[in-house]
Design a protein around this motif. Structure first.
Motif, PDB file in Angstrom:
ATOM      1  N   VAL A  25       0.874  -1.165   0.000  1.00 24.82           N
ATOM      2  CA  VAL A  25       0.000   0.000   0.000  1.00 24.82           C
ATOM      3  C   VAL A  25       0.913   1.216   0.000  1.00 24.82           C
ATOM      4  CG1 VAL A  25      -1.732   1.292   1.308  1.00 24.82           C
ATOM      5  CG2 VAL A  25      -1.800  -1.220   1.285  1.00 24.82           C
ATOM      6  N   VAL A  26       0.724   2.132  -0.927  1.00 28.92           N
ATOM      7  CA  VAL A  26       1.604   3.297  -1.036  1.00 28.92           C
ATOM      8  C   VAL A  26       0.947   4.519  -0.393  1.00 28.92           C
ATOM      9  CG1 VAL A  26       2.798   4.880  -2.598  1.00 28.92           C
ATOM     10  CG2 VAL A  26       2.679   2.429  -3.142  1.00 28.92           C
ATOM     11  N   ILE A  27       1.639   5.111   0.579  1.00 33.39           N
ATOM     12  CA  ILE A  27       1.210   6.361   1.207  1.00 33.39           C
ATOM     13  C   ILE A  27       2.432   7.284   1.242  1.00 33.39           C
ATOM     14  CG2 ILE A  27       0.251   7.499   3.239  1.00 33.39           C
ATOM     15  CD1 ILE A  27      -1.028   4.877   4.049  1.00 33.39           C
ATOM     16  N   VAL A  28       2.394   8.357   0.484  1.00 31.79           N
ATOM     17  CA  VAL A  28       3.544   9.263   0.403  1.00 31.79           C
ATOM     18  C   VAL A  28       3.631  10.094   1.680  1.00 31.79           C
ATOM     19  CG1 VAL A  28       4.610  11.114  -0.923  1.00 31.79           C
ATOM     20  CG2 VAL A  28       3.326   9.308  -2.104  1.00 31.79           C
ATOM     21  N   SER A  29       4.841  10.202   2.217  1.00 29.13           N
ATOM     22  CA  SER A  29       5.017  10.845   3.520  1.00 29.13           C
ATOM     23  C   SER A  29       4.871  12.358   3.469  1.00 29.13           C
ATOM     24  CB  SER A  29       6.392  10.495   4.085  1.00 29.13           C
ATOM     25  OG  SER A  29       7.419  11.104   3.315  1.00 29.13           O
ATOM     26  N   GLY A  30       5.357  12.984   2.408  1.00 36.53           N
ATOM     27  CA  GLY A  30       5.327  14.439   2.329  1.00 36.53           C
ATOM     28  C   GLY A  30       6.338  15.127   3.218  1.00 36.53           C
ATOM     29  N   VAL A  31       7.339  14.392   3.694  1.00 37.31           N
ATOM     30  CA  VAL A  31       8.354  14.968   4.573  1.00 37.31           C
ATOM     31  C   VAL A  31       9.242  15.946   3.800  1.00 37.31           C
ATOM     32  CG1 VAL A  31      10.490  14.410   5.828  1.00 37.31           C
ATOM     33  CG2 VAL A  31       8.415  13.074   6.225  1.00 37.31           C
ATOM     34  N   ASP A  32       9.547  17.077   4.412  1.00 43.14           N
ATOM     35  CA  ASP A  32      10.454  18.070   3.840  1.00 43.14           C
ATOM     36  C   ASP A  32      11.885  17.619   4.127  1.00 43.14           C
ATOM     37  OD1 ASP A  32      11.874  20.240   2.960  1.00 43.14           O
ATOM     38  OD2 ASP A  32      11.178  21.610   4.524  1.00 43.14           O
ATOM     39  N   GLU A  33      12.565  17.102   3.097  1.00 44.83           N
ATOM     40  CA  GLU A  33      13.903  16.553   3.293  1.00 44.83           C
ATOM     41  C   GLU A  33      14.936  17.616   3.627  1.00 44.83           C
ATOM     42  OE1 GLU A  33      15.054  13.960   0.133  1.00 44.83           O
ATOM     43  OE2 GLU A  33      13.095  12.984   0.018  1.00 44.83           O
ATOM     44  N   GLU A  45      13.714   7.400   8.648  1.00 50.32           N
ATOM     45  CA  GLU A  45      12.951   7.338   9.897  1.00 50.32           C
ATOM     46  C   GLU A  45      11.860   8.407   9.937  1.00 50.32           C
ATOM     47  OE1 GLU A  45      16.398   5.495  12.857  1.00 50.32           O
ATOM     48  OE2 GLU A  45      16.206   7.667  12.640  1.00 50.32           O
ATOM     49  N   LEU A  46      12.164   9.594   9.439  1.00 48.06           N
ATOM     50  CA  LEU A  46      11.166  10.669   9.406  1.00 48.06           C
ATOM     51  C   LEU A  46       9.997  10.303   8.500  1.00 48.06           C
ATOM     52  CD1 LEU A  46      13.391  13.875   9.272  1.00 48.06           C
ATOM     53  CD2 LEU A  46      11.875  13.185  11.135  1.00 48.06           C
ATOM     54  N   LYS A  47      10.296   9.747   7.327  1.00 46.05           N
ATOM     55  CA  LYS A  47       9.237   9.347   6.395  1.00 46.05           C
ATOM     56  C   LYS A  47       8.384   8.241   6.992  1.00 46.05           C
ATOM     57  CE  LYS A  47      11.818  10.626   2.236  1.00 46.05           C
ATOM     58  NZ  LYS A  47      12.440  10.140   0.979  1.00 46.05           N
ATOM     59  N   CYS A  48       9.043   7.270   7.600  1.00 48.64           N
ATOM     60  CA  CYS A  48       8.326   6.162   8.222  1.00 48.64           C
ATOM     61  C   CYS A  48       7.417   6.663   9.339  1.00 48.64           C
ATOM     62  CB  CYS A  48       9.337   5.152   8.767  1.00 48.64           C
ATOM     63  SG  CYS A  48       8.601   3.741   9.619  1.00 48.64           S
ATOM     64  N   SER A  49       7.935   7.521  10.195  1.00 50.10           N
ATOM     65  CA  SER A  49       7.167   8.029  11.326  1.00 50.10           C
ATOM     66  C   SER A  49       5.953   8.826  10.871  1.00 50.10           C
ATOM     67  CB  SER A  49       8.070   8.907  12.207  1.00 50.10           C
ATOM     68  OG  SER A  49       7.361   9.480  13.270  1.00 50.10           O
ATOM     69  N   ALA A  50       6.121   9.643   9.829  1.00 51.20           N
ATOM     70  CA  ALA A  50       5.013  10.470   9.343  1.00 51.20           C
ATOM     71  C   ALA A  50       3.848   9.609   8.867  1.00 51.20           C
ATOM     72  CB  ALA A  50       5.497  11.372   8.214  1.00 51.20           C
ATOM     73  N   VAL A  51       4.146   8.550   8.142  1.00 51.75           N
ATOM     74  CA  VAL A  51       3.079   7.683   7.633  1.00 51.75           C
ATOM     75  C   VAL A  51       2.551   6.763   8.735  1.00 51.75           C
ATOM     76  CG1 VAL A  51       2.554   5.836   5.990  1.00 51.75           C
ATOM     77  CG2 VAL A  51       3.906   7.813   5.266  1.00 51.75           C
ATOM     78  N   ALA A  52       3.424   6.336   9.644  1.00 49.80           N
ATOM     79  CA  ALA A  52       2.996   5.444  10.725  1.00 49.80           C
ATOM     80  C   ALA A  52       1.923   6.086  11.593  1.00 49.80           C
ATOM     81  CB  ALA A  52       4.194   5.044  11.577  1.00 49.80           C
ATOM     82  N   ARG A  53       2.000   7.399  11.777  1.00 46.38           N
ATOM     83  CA  ARG A  53       0.984   8.080  12.586  1.00 46.38           C
ATOM     84  C   ARG A  53      -0.406   7.911  11.977  1.00 46.38           C
ATOM     85  NH1 ARG A  53       5.203  11.941  13.327  1.00 46.38           N
ATOM     86  NH2 ARG A  53       4.515  13.173  11.534  1.00 46.38           N
ATOM     87  N   THR A  54      -0.460   7.897  10.653  1.00 44.34           N
ATOM     88  CA  THR A  54      -1.739   7.703   9.974  1.00 44.34           C
ATOM     89  C   THR A  54      -2.207   6.260  10.074  1.00 44.34           C
ATOM     90  OG1 THR A  54      -1.243   9.473   8.397  1.00 44.34           O
ATOM     91  CG2 THR A  54      -2.912   7.868   7.748  1.00 44.34           C
ATOM     92  N   VAL A  55      -1.284   5.328   9.868  1.00 46.82           N
ATOM     93  CA  VAL A  55      -1.647   3.912   9.838  1.00 46.82           C
ATOM     94  C   VAL A  55      -2.092   3.418  11.207  1.00 46.82           C
ATOM     95  CG1 VAL A  55      -0.774   1.577   9.394  1.00 46.82           C
ATOM     96  CG2 VAL A  55      -0.149   3.459   7.870  1.00 46.82           C
ATOM     97  N   THR A  56      -1.438   3.884  12.269  1.00 49.55           N
ATOM     98  CA  THR A  56      -1.773   3.389  13.606  1.00 49.55           C
ATOM     99  C   THR A  56      -3.154   3.832  14.061  1.00 49.55           C
ATOM    100  OG1 THR A  56      -0.573   5.281  14.546  1.00 49.55           O
ATOM    101  CG2 THR A  56       0.598   3.189  14.407  1.00 49.55           C
ATOM    102  N   GLU A  57      -3.741   4.814  13.392  1.00 52.66           N
ATOM    103  CA  GLU A  57      -5.094   5.250  13.733  1.00 52.66           C
ATOM    104  C   GLU A  57      -6.161   4.385  13.082  1.00 52.66           C
ATOM    105  OE1 GLU A  57      -5.200   9.273  12.477  1.00 52.66           O
ATOM    106  OE2 GLU A  57      -3.930  10.023  14.118  1.00 52.66           O
ATOM    107  N   ARG A  58      -5.753   3.494  12.182  1.00 49.47           N
ATOM    108  CA  ARG A  58      -6.715   2.658  11.474  1.00 49.47           C
ATOM    109  C   ARG A  58      -7.111   1.455  12.324  1.00 49.47           C
ATOM    110  NH1 ARG A  58      -4.396   2.088   5.377  1.00 49.47           N
ATOM    111  NH2 ARG A  58      -5.870   0.357   5.479  1.00 49.47           N
ATOM    112  N   PRO A  59      -8.376   1.064  12.319  1.00 51.73           N
ATOM    113  CA  PRO A  59      -8.803  -0.087  13.118  1.00 51.73           C
ATOM    114  C   PRO A  59      -8.205  -1.399  12.614  1.00 51.73           C
ATOM    115  CG  PRO A  59     -10.599   0.706  11.734  1.00 51.73           C
ATOM    116  CD  PRO A  59      -9.504   1.721  11.651  1.00 51.73           C
ATOM    117  N   ASP A  60      -7.790  -1.449  11.344  1.00 55.79           N
ATOM    118  CA  ASP A  60      -7.239  -2.679  10.785  1.00 55.79           C
ATOM    119  C   ASP A  60      -5.707  -2.673  10.792  1.00 55.79           C
ATOM    120  OD1 ASP A  60      -6.847  -0.717   8.912  1.00 55.79           O
ATOM    121  OD2 ASP A  60      -7.327  -1.979   7.183  1.00 55.79           O
TER     122      ASP A  60
END
Length: 212
Positions: free
Chosen positions: A25-33, A50-65
């Motif tokens: 599943v592709v979710i672009v982080s949008g991090v300012d490098e 790590e910054l890119k991973c963390s930015a997207v992880a915040r979104t994914v961890t809110e999902r019930p699945d």
């Protein structure tokens, strides 16, 4: 089954995973490098991952699945003369980069950060591959820069595209130069308790016996 979330817009990383049997599943982080500066090349690649991973992880961890979801952030930089080089800002920079690289060797560092959405655990590491460049001519450099490809990739070159003819050899993982080390990803998954083969789609079970 484990679901991989790729926190990257890179077509090369997506193609590498698909060729290995993984459909992320592709979710672009949008991090300012540009916010990360003044770090050694290998550390820079890892921190950006790590910054890119963390930015997207915040979104994914809110999902019930989120159970079974792991988020992968990656970033690549080329080290030449101790300096980190990402994507060139313009054709002139790409041309100057190639004039400095030709006939020499650099090190392509790719940072990998993996986040388990269910447990919150993170595993991260950098893979590094030595790249030997051909002694290309000025005309070849001009023609390559004119294609636009060097402007969209870290280090201003590809090994799996138009730039492949200008790379004479590598020392290390080929996939890492493309942008994602599959062997390292397998190790990071195992560190978080996931199996590489769980990323492969599982075939549907055979149909049961027909009712009599």
């Amino acid at each position: 089954m484990t679901t991989l979330v790729l926190a990257s817009a890179s077509p090369a990383r997506l193609a590498t995973l698909r060729a290995a049997g993984v459909e992320p599943v592709v979710i672009v982080s949008g991090v300012d490098e540009s916010q990360v500066v003044d770090l050694p090349p290998a550390e820079l690649a890892l921190q950006l991952a790590e910054l890119k991973c963390s930015a997207v992880a915040r979104t994914v961890t809110e999902r019930p699945d989120r159970q079974g979801h792991v988020v992968l952030g990656c970033d690549s930089v080329l080290e030449l003369d101790g300096q980190a080089h990402g994507k060139p800002a313009d054709p002139d920079e790409a041309r100057a980069r190639w004039q400095a690289m030709r006939g020499r060797s650099g090190v392509l560092h790719t940072g990998h950060a993996l986040h388990d959405a269910a447990s919150g655990r993170v595993a991260a590491a950098t893979a590094s591959t030595v790249v030997h460049f051909a002694g290309v001519t000025d005309d070849e450099i001009d023609a390559y820069v004119a294609t636009g490809e060097p402007l969209h990739v870290a280090g201003a070159f590809t090994i799996d595209g138009l730039g492949g003819a200008f790379v004479t050899a590598i020392e290390g993982d080929h996939h890492n130069v493309v942008g994602l080390s599959l062997p390292l990803l397998r190790e990071l998954l195992a560190e978080l308790g996931h199996s590489w083969t769980d990323l492969w789609p599982h075939p549907a079970p055979p149909p049961g016996p027909s009712p009599s």
